[in-house]
Design a protein around this motif. Structure first.
Motif, PDB file in Angstrom:
ATOM      1  N   VAL A 109      23.872 -23.048  23.392  1.00 51.42           N
ATOM      2  CA  VAL A 109      23.645 -24.341  24.054  1.00 51.42           C
ATOM      3  C   VAL A 109      22.453 -25.039  23.401  1.00 51.42           C
ATOM      4  CG1 VAL A 109      23.051 -25.494  26.230  1.00 51.42           C
ATOM      5  CG2 VAL A 109      24.492 -23.454  26.271  1.00 51.42           C
ATOM      6  N   ILE A 111      19.584 -27.531  24.144  1.00 51.54           N
ATOM      7  CA  ILE A 111      18.995 -27.915  25.425  1.00 51.54           C
ATOM      8  C   ILE A 111      18.936 -29.436  25.606  1.00 51.54           C
ATOM      9  CG2 ILE A 111      16.860 -27.859  26.791  1.00 51.54           C
ATOM     10  CD1 ILE A 111      16.441 -24.972  25.689  1.00 51.54           C
ATOM     11  N   ARG A 112      18.531 -30.187  24.574  1.00 56.18           N
ATOM     12  CA  ARG A 112      18.386 -31.638  24.729  1.00 56.18           C
ATOM     13  C   ARG A 112      19.692 -32.307  25.135  1.00 56.18           C
ATOM     14  NH1 ARG A 112      19.346 -35.916  21.273  1.00 56.18           N
ATOM     15  NH2 ARG A 112      19.569 -34.506  19.500  1.00 56.18           N
TER      16      ARG A 112
ATOM     17  N   ILE C  17      12.187 -22.245  23.075  1.00 56.56           N
ATOM     18  CA  ILE C  17      11.819 -23.428  23.865  1.00 56.56           C
ATOM     19  C   ILE C  17      10.406 -23.907  23.506  1.00 56.56           C
ATOM     20  CG2 ILE C  17      13.295 -22.702  25.788  1.00 56.56           C
ATOM     21  CD1 ILE C  17      10.712 -21.807  27.253  1.00 56.56           C
ATOM     22  N   ARG C  87      18.119 -23.939  30.645  1.00 56.55           N
ATOM     23  CA  ARG C  87      18.400 -25.274  30.085  1.00 56.55           C
ATOM     24  C   ARG C  87      17.745 -26.367  30.931  1.00 56.55           C
ATOM     25  NH1 ARG C  87      24.112 -26.455  31.231  1.00 56.55           N
ATOM     26  NH2 ARG C  87      23.049 -27.114  33.131  1.00 56.55           N
ATOM     27  N   ALA C  90      13.808 -26.204  30.767  1.00 52.32           N
ATOM     28  CA  ALA C  90      13.209 -26.442  29.439  1.00 52.32           C
ATOM     29  C   ALA C  90      13.480 -27.848  28.924  1.00 52.32           C
ATOM     30  CB  ALA C  90      13.744 -25.418  28.438  1.00 52.32           C
ATOM     31  N   HIS C  91      14.275 -28.619  29.651  1.00 49.33           N
ATOM     32  CA  HIS C  91      14.743 -29.930  29.174  1.00 49.33           C
ATOM     33  C   HIS C  91      13.693 -31.019  29.336  1.00 49.33           C
ATOM     34  CE1 HIS C  91      17.152 -33.693  29.426  1.00 49.33           C
ATOM     35  NE2 HIS C  91      17.889 -33.087  28.520  1.00 49.33           N
ATOM     36  N   GLY C  93      14.499 -34.007  27.112  1.00 48.49           N
ATOM     37  CA  GLY C  93      15.287 -35.093  26.552  1.00 48.49           C
ATOM     38  C   GLY C  93      14.803 -35.557  25.183  1.00 48.49           C
ATOM     39  N   LYS C  95      13.665 -34.752  21.166  1.00 50.17           N
ATOM     40  CA  LYS C  95      14.025 -33.802  20.115  1.00 50.17           C
ATOM     41  C   LYS C  95      13.064 -32.619  20.118  1.00 50.17           C
ATOM     42  CE  LYS C  95      16.372 -36.755  16.783  1.00 50.17           C
ATOM     43  NZ  LYS C  95      17.361 -35.760  16.310  1.00 50.17           N
ATOM     44  N   ASP C  97      13.653 -29.705  22.079  1.00 46.89           N
ATOM     45  CA  ASP C  97      13.730 -28.951  23.336  1.00 46.89           C
ATOM     46  C   ASP C  97      14.183 -27.508  23.143  1.00 46.89           C
ATOM     47  OD1 ASP C  97      12.847 -30.922  25.043  1.00 46.89           O
ATOM     48  OD2 ASP C  97      14.829 -31.462  25.813  1.00 46.89           O
ATOM     49  N   GLY C  98      14.943 -27.250  22.070  1.00 44.70           N
ATOM     50  CA  GLY C  98      15.316 -25.875  21.784  1.00 44.70           C
ATOM     51  C   GLY C  98      16.774 -25.540  22.034  1.00 44.70           C
TER      52      GLY C  98
END
Ligand SMILES: Nc1ncnc2c1ncn2[C@@H]1O[C@H](COP(=O)(O)OP(=O)(O)OP(=O)(O)O)[C@@H](O)[C@H]1O
Ligand SMILES: Nc1ncnc2c1ncn2[C@@H]1O[C@H](COP(=O)(O)OP(=O)(O)OP(=O)(O)O)[C@@H](O)[C@H]1O
Ligand SMILES: Nc1ncnc2c1ncn2[C@@H]1O[C@H](COP(=O)(O)OP(=O)(O)OP(=O)(O)O)[C@@H](O)[C@H]1O
Ligand SMILES: [Mg+2]
Ligand SMILES: [Mg+2]
Ligand SMILES: [Mg+2]
Lengths: 121, 121, 121
Positions: A109, A111-112, C17, C87, C90-91, C93, C95, C97-98
């Motif tokens: 996955v 994440i962004r 992350i 997810r 750690a989000h 939005g 670039k 984020d992992g």
């Protein structure tokens, strides 16, 4: 997040290499189209049995060598190309060049974006 | 680099243990015929829920404990022997001794020689 | 230590992350019932090609970004719930984020108790 989304062909390439080869390996991976990677400082020991040495009359065992671990999850670039790129860039021919291991990945996955499977890698 | 070269029986044993047990585990692995390993400094938390404590009137959560991660890719020595060697050498009986996980490995390459599969490990 | 003991449903969730998101991810994992985890300081690069910049007339390549790697072996909590918890926590939005990767685990042992398989996780 279905099982099938990522099950075909996503793999994690794990390489333990000389620290001074990280730059060359980064360049080689970018060239082969797989620039994404994660680097960890590690220490390790290969197939040579531990050497016992003497210092001021005391015996001690030679400790672990400093190495770098590269992890590179690949999907659209063939794993074999990625492994070959790392192998060639990390090679000196001297003992201690390291190893490359490939592990299966069942899901991925980003994440962004929330993208899954091959599109996430 | 055929799929079959490494697919039978190459595994990565991953253990998270007390840092003060790394020497004993190194010795135990050498004794069982699997001296090769990679060590990483990590921190972690086991199954106890995070403890909340007080300090000068402020609540804070007890942070992660310092541990060592051992990665050991094995092929010719039975994985069970390697897992048992780590378990016995890392054991104290107190909470926090750690865990051992085994992951499948689909391919392995020794960088210096180009050897693949079981011969690479 | 039979093959079947751990083969059904034990997986390792590996997430890379932002370091400043580790606390939020720890809390999210505890909330979803999977508090156990291992954290490693890593550095990495995502899908953006390496940026070349100039400094005092010299070209240089922008180096790797500092990230944290979270490893979380799960058995009784559904892997999808664990991946979703990471997810979401750690989000940002933006670039960088992992990623989250899931790897199969064929065996697990808790060192203190000797418990195996799902009971070890
Ligand atoms: N089987 C293995 N499991 C885990 N890590 C390994 C393994 N083999 C090698 N490594 C890691 O790779 C590093 C370099 O290994 P090395 O190249 O010395 O392997 P080797 O088999 O001894 O080959 P060489 O004879 O060329 O030295 C080690 O320090 C260790 O971190
Ligand atoms: N499920 C897991 N996933 C990832 N890492 C884990 C997991 N369980 C334990 N670890 C790692 O192992 C370390 C030691 O775990 P620990 O021995 O405390 O596990 P435990 O289940 O709490 O057992 P005990 O009750 O004996 O303390 C943790 O700090 C963490 O780094
Ligand atoms: N394919 C991959 N293999 C190994 N590590 C990766 C991979 N992709 C990302 N990472 C790790 O995750 C970190 C963050 O990646 P990042 O979020 O920038 O990915 P991205 O695909 O570029 O997404 P975005 O466009 O949102 O930035 C990287 O610095 C690297 O450590
Ligand atoms: Mg060697
Ligand atoms: Mg514990
Ligand atoms: Mg990015």
């Amino acid at each position: 997040m279905s099982e099938s989304a990522a099950s075909d062909g996503v793999e994690m390439v794990v390489a333990v290499i000389r620290r001074e080869k990280v730059s060359d390996v980064k360049a080689a991976l970018a060239e082969v189209g797989a620039p994404s990677l994660t680097v960890t400082d590690v220490r390790g020991r290969g197939s040579q049995p531990a050497k016992t040495e003497q210092w001021r009359g005391e015996e001690y065992t030679v400790d672990l060598h400093e190495k770098a671990k590269i992890e590179c999850v690949v999907a659209d670039v063939p794993t074999d190309d990625v492994v070959a790129a790392i192998r060639d860039a990390a090679h000196t021919g001297e003992k201690g060049d390291g190893k490359v291991f490939v592990l299966p990945v069942s899901h991925a996955v980003q994440i962004r974006t929330g993208k899954e499977g091959i599109d996430a890698v």
